[in-house]
Write a protein that holds these residues in place. Structure first.
Motif, PDB file in Angstrom:
ATOM      1  N   LEU A   1       0.935  -1.207   0.031  1.00 30.61           N
ATOM      2  CA  LEU A   1       0.114  -0.120  -0.075  1.00 30.61           C
ATOM      3  C   LEU A   1       0.887   1.207   0.000  1.00 30.61           C
ATOM      4  O   LEU A   1       1.807   1.290  -0.119  1.00 30.61           O
ATOM      5  N   ARG A   2       0.318   2.344   0.335  1.00 28.86           N
ATOM      6  CA  ARG A   2       1.365   3.599   0.326  1.00 28.86           C
ATOM      7  C   ARG A   2       2.411   3.551   1.215  1.00 28.86           C
ATOM      8  O   ARG A   2       3.529   3.677   0.882  1.00 28.86           O
ATOM      9  N   TYR A   3       2.164   2.854   2.394  1.00 27.99           N
ATOM     10  CA  TYR A   3       3.365   2.309   3.144  1.00 27.99           C
ATOM     11  C   TYR A   3       3.235   0.878   3.384  1.00 27.99           C
ATOM     12  O   TYR A   3       2.108   0.287   3.609  1.00 27.99           O
ATOM     13  N   PRO A   4       4.201   0.107   2.931  1.00 30.60           N
ATOM     14  CA  PRO A   4       4.057  -1.339   3.088  1.00 30.60           C
ATOM     15  C   PRO A   4       3.567  -1.829   4.311  1.00 30.60           C
ATOM     16  O   PRO A   4       4.124  -1.417   5.363  1.00 30.60           O
ATOM     17  N   LEU A   5       2.925  -2.605   4.563  1.00 33.21           N
ATOM     18  CA  LEU A   5       2.432  -3.306   5.592  1.00 33.21           C
ATOM     19  C   LEU A   5       3.371  -4.304   6.210  1.00 33.21           C
ATOM     20  O   LEU A   5       3.987  -5.034   5.716  1.00 33.21           O
ATOM     21  N   PRO A   6       4.027  -3.767   7.552  1.00 32.39           N
ATOM     22  CA  PRO A   6       4.976  -4.687   8.277  1.00 32.39           C
ATOM     23  C   PRO A   6       4.519  -6.444   8.232  1.00 32.39           C
ATOM     24  O   PRO A   6       3.342  -6.711   8.656  1.00 32.39           O
ATOM     25  N   ARG A   7       5.465  -7.264   8.194  1.00 32.32           N
ATOM     26  CA  ARG A   7       4.981  -8.650   8.229  1.00 32.32           C
ATOM     27  C   ARG A   7       4.588  -8.984   9.657  1.00 32.32           C
ATOM     28  O   ARG A   7       3.751  -9.924   9.811  1.00 32.32           O
TER      29      ARG A   7
ATOM     30  N   GLY B   1      -1.737   0.301  21.937  1.00 34.51           N
ATOM     31  CA  GLY B   1      -1.835   1.093  20.644  1.00 34.51           C
ATOM     32  C   GLY B   1      -2.678   1.528  19.779  1.00 34.51           C
ATOM     33  O   GLY B   1      -4.003   1.324  20.321  1.00 34.51           O
ATOM     34  N   THR B   2      -2.578   1.951  18.686  1.00 29.47           N
ATOM     35  CA  THR B   2      -3.586   2.626  17.808  1.00 29.47           C
ATOM     36  C   THR B   2      -3.295   2.296  16.347  1.00 29.47           C
ATOM     37  O   THR B   2      -2.088   2.220  15.910  1.00 29.47           O
ATOM     38  N   LEU B   3      -4.325   1.862  15.596  1.00 30.46           N
ATOM     39  CA  LEU B   3      -4.098   1.581  14.011  1.00 30.46           C
ATOM     40  C   LEU B   3      -4.749   3.007  13.331  1.00 30.46           C
ATOM     41  O   LEU B   3      -5.691   3.383  13.517  1.00 30.46           O
ATOM     42  N   LEU B   4      -3.808   3.493  12.594  1.00 32.58           N
ATOM     43  CA  LEU B   4      -4.204   4.616  11.833  1.00 32.58           C
ATOM     44  C   LEU B   4      -4.460   4.396  10.442  1.00 32.58           C
ATOM     45  O   LEU B   4      -3.666   3.785   9.579  1.00 32.58           O
ATOM     46  N   LEU B   5      -5.814   4.381   9.989  1.00 32.09           N
ATOM     47  CA  LEU B   5      -6.267   3.946   8.611  1.00 32.09           C
ATOM     48  C   LEU B   5      -6.475   5.072   7.782  1.00 32.09           C
ATOM     49  O   LEU B   5      -7.353   5.880   8.162  1.00 32.09           O
TER      50      LEU B   5
ATOM     51  N   GLY C   1     -10.017   4.128  -1.661  1.00 33.08           N
ATOM     52  CA  GLY C   1     -10.425   2.859  -0.673  1.00 33.08           C
ATOM     53  C   GLY C   1     -11.773   3.069  -0.031  1.00 33.08           C
ATOM     54  O   GLY C   1     -12.485   4.135   0.134  1.00 33.08           O
ATOM     55  N   ASN C   2     -12.028   1.775   0.242  1.00 28.98           N
ATOM     56  CA  ASN C   2     -13.251   1.519   1.199  1.00 28.98           C
ATOM     57  C   ASN C   2     -13.414   0.596   2.240  1.00 28.98           C
ATOM     58  O   ASN C   2     -12.482  -0.407   2.108  1.00 28.98           O
ATOM     59  N   LEU C   3     -14.045   0.549   3.423  1.00 32.19           N
ATOM     60  CA  LEU C   3     -13.864  -0.214   4.465  1.00 32.19           C
ATOM     61  C   LEU C   3     -15.106  -0.757   4.502  1.00 32.19           C
ATOM     62  O   LEU C   3     -16.170  -0.089   5.000  1.00 32.19           O
ATOM     63  N   ARG C   4     -15.354  -2.116   4.346  1.00 26.73           N
ATOM     64  CA  ARG C   4     -16.566  -2.668   4.574  1.00 26.73           C
ATOM     65  C   ARG C   4     -16.661  -3.681   5.599  1.00 26.73           C
ATOM     66  O   ARG C   4     -15.652  -4.479   6.072  1.00 26.73           O
TER      67      ARG C   4
ATOM     68  N   ARG D   1      -6.348   1.670  -6.179  1.00 23.27           N
ATOM     69  CA  ARG D   1      -5.193   2.296  -6.303  1.00 23.27           C
ATOM     70  C   ARG D   1      -4.016   2.332  -5.401  1.00 23.27           C
ATOM     71  O   ARG D   1      -2.961   2.699  -5.816  1.00 23.27           O
ATOM     72  N   ARG D   2      -4.264   1.728  -4.584  1.00 29.13           N
ATOM     73  CA  ARG D   2      -3.471   1.316  -3.304  1.00 29.13           C
ATOM     74  C   ARG D   2      -2.742   2.608  -2.776  1.00 29.13           C
ATOM     75  O   ARG D   2      -1.602   2.769  -2.228  1.00 29.13           O
ATOM     76  N   PHE D   3      -3.463   3.752  -2.691  1.00 28.05           N
ATOM     77  CA  PHE D   3      -3.014   4.952  -2.143  1.00 28.05           C
ATOM     78  C   PHE D   3      -3.277   4.919  -0.552  1.00 28.05           C
ATOM     79  O   PHE D   3      -2.860   5.869   0.096  1.00 28.05           O
ATOM     80  N   GLY D   4      -4.195   3.945  -0.182  1.00 26.06           N
ATOM     81  CA  GLY D   4      -4.426   4.005   1.410  1.00 26.06           C
ATOM     82  C   GLY D   4      -3.485   3.552   2.075  1.00 26.06           C
ATOM     83  O   GLY D   4      -2.529   3.190   1.632  1.00 26.06           O
ATOM     84  N   SER D   5      -3.607   3.582   3.394  1.00 17.75           N
ATOM     85  CA  SER D   5      -2.356   2.813   4.409  1.00 17.75           C
ATOM     86  C   SER D   5      -3.056   2.394   5.674  1.00 17.75           C
ATOM     87  O   SER D   5      -4.323   2.924   5.926  1.00 17.75           O
ATOM     88  N   LEU D   6      -2.431   1.577   6.215  1.00 14.13           N
ATOM     89  CA  LEU D   6      -2.638   1.070   7.519  1.00 14.13           C
ATOM     90  C   LEU D   6      -1.381   1.174   8.550  1.00 14.13           C
ATOM     91  O   LEU D   6      -0.288   0.275   8.033  1.00 14.13           O
ATOM     92  N   VAL D   7      -1.175   1.861   9.401  1.00 13.98           N
ATOM     93  CA  VAL D   7      -0.074   2.177  10.334  1.00 13.98           C
ATOM     94  C   VAL D   7      -0.501   1.836  11.586  1.00 13.98           C
ATOM     95  O   VAL D   7      -1.504   2.330  12.370  1.00 13.98           O
ATOM     96  N   TYR D   8       0.281   1.003  12.290  1.00 11.83           N
ATOM     97  CA  TYR D   8       0.148   0.781  13.823  1.00 11.83           C
ATOM     98  C   TYR D   8       1.182   1.542  14.530  1.00 11.83           C
ATOM     99  O   TYR D   8       2.201   1.603  14.159  1.00 11.83           O
ATOM    100  N   THR D   9       0.710   2.311  15.524  1.00 14.90           N
ATOM    101  CA  THR D   9       1.779   2.709  16.514  1.00 14.90           C
ATOM    102  C   THR D   9       1.515   2.504  17.906  1.00 14.90           C
ATOM    103  O   THR D   9       0.297   2.315  18.298  1.00 14.90           O
TER     104      THR D   9
END
Length: 236
Positions: free
Chosen positions: A6-12, A40-44, A50-53, A83-91
């Motif tokens: 995605l915009r930022y690669p999802l960590p394994r 922690g928090t997921l930043l989506l 993109g859409n979340l269903r 388009r894969r411009f979305g992202s999911l980041v964990y902090t």
């Protein structure tokens, strides 16, 4: 995870970090959805397409499904983004201190966004007022449509220098921004069903058409590689 690119690669190791955690709060900052976990928090971010269903976890995938957040209810939050411009980041730290969020400006509906704030941020800026409003480090959530429509409500030319505005005009602009909003949008609901939300457009994408207020033809120009629409009579 089905597609980590995605915009930022999802960590394994992301599934391991969040597995078994409860979602204890849900929030938003600018265009980011914040899923607060026990730790922690997921930043989506949905990106441009993109859409979340909400789907049963066993639902067969369709093209551009990239990841599932599987819930113990047997359902999943499934992210789809052509388009894969979305992202999911964990902090693991405070969400507001994350580099993606820490430099963002105030929300348009917050108490921090007032006429005095607009006065301060425009004093030494020569940039056009529309471009200033679309700077997320100064105020979040004001996109191209939003800015054009808000400036029409405030009777301000998009190309006018930000620092030329008086305190009184800034107060009007603040109210216009808060009462405006995206005026034309296609979207998918959380259940994946298509929906349609429409309000009346005053200038956006109405080039050559009569202004709804005075009848003058709406004009268009380019600012920062984006189309801008305005009424040459109503907006000064």
């Amino acid at each position: 995870m089905y597609e980590p690119r995605l915009r930022y690669p999802l960590p394994r190791d992301l599934p391991r970090k969040v597995a078994g955690q409860r979602i204890v709060r849900v929030g938003r900052r600018a265009k980011y959805l914040l899923l607060g976990l026990e730790s922690g928090t997921l930043l989506l971010h949905l990106g441009m397409s993109g859409n979340l269903r909400v789907v049963p976890a066993a639902t067969p995938r369709v093209p551009h499904d990239h990841f599932d957040l599987v819930l113990d209810s047997g359902r999943a939050l499934r992210f789809n983004d052509p388009r894969r411009f979305g992202s999911l980041v964990y902090t693991s730290g405070e969400a507001g201190a994350h580099p993606l969020l820490e430099r963002l400006g105030p929300e348009p509906f917050s108490k921090a966004f007032d006429a005095d704030y607009l006065y301060r941020i425009t004093r030494r800026r020569r940039v056009a007022i529309k471009q200033l409003l679309m700077n997320s480090q100064l105020v979040v959530g004001v996109g191209n449509i939003y800015a054009s429509e808000a400036l029409f409500r405030a009777r301000l030319r998009p190309g006018r220098a930000a620092r030329s505005l008086t305190r009184a005009v800034r107060a009007v602009l603040r109210q216009a921004i808060r009462s405006g909003g995206t005026t034309l949008r296609d979207y998918l609901g959380a259940d994946g069903a298509p929906g349609y939300f429409r309000q009346r457009l005053y200038v956006y994408e109405r080039r050559g058409k009569p202004c709804r207020r005075c009848g003058s033809p709406v004009r268009a120009m380019t600012q920062g590689q984006r189309s801008t629409y305005y009424c040459p009579t109503c907006q000064k």
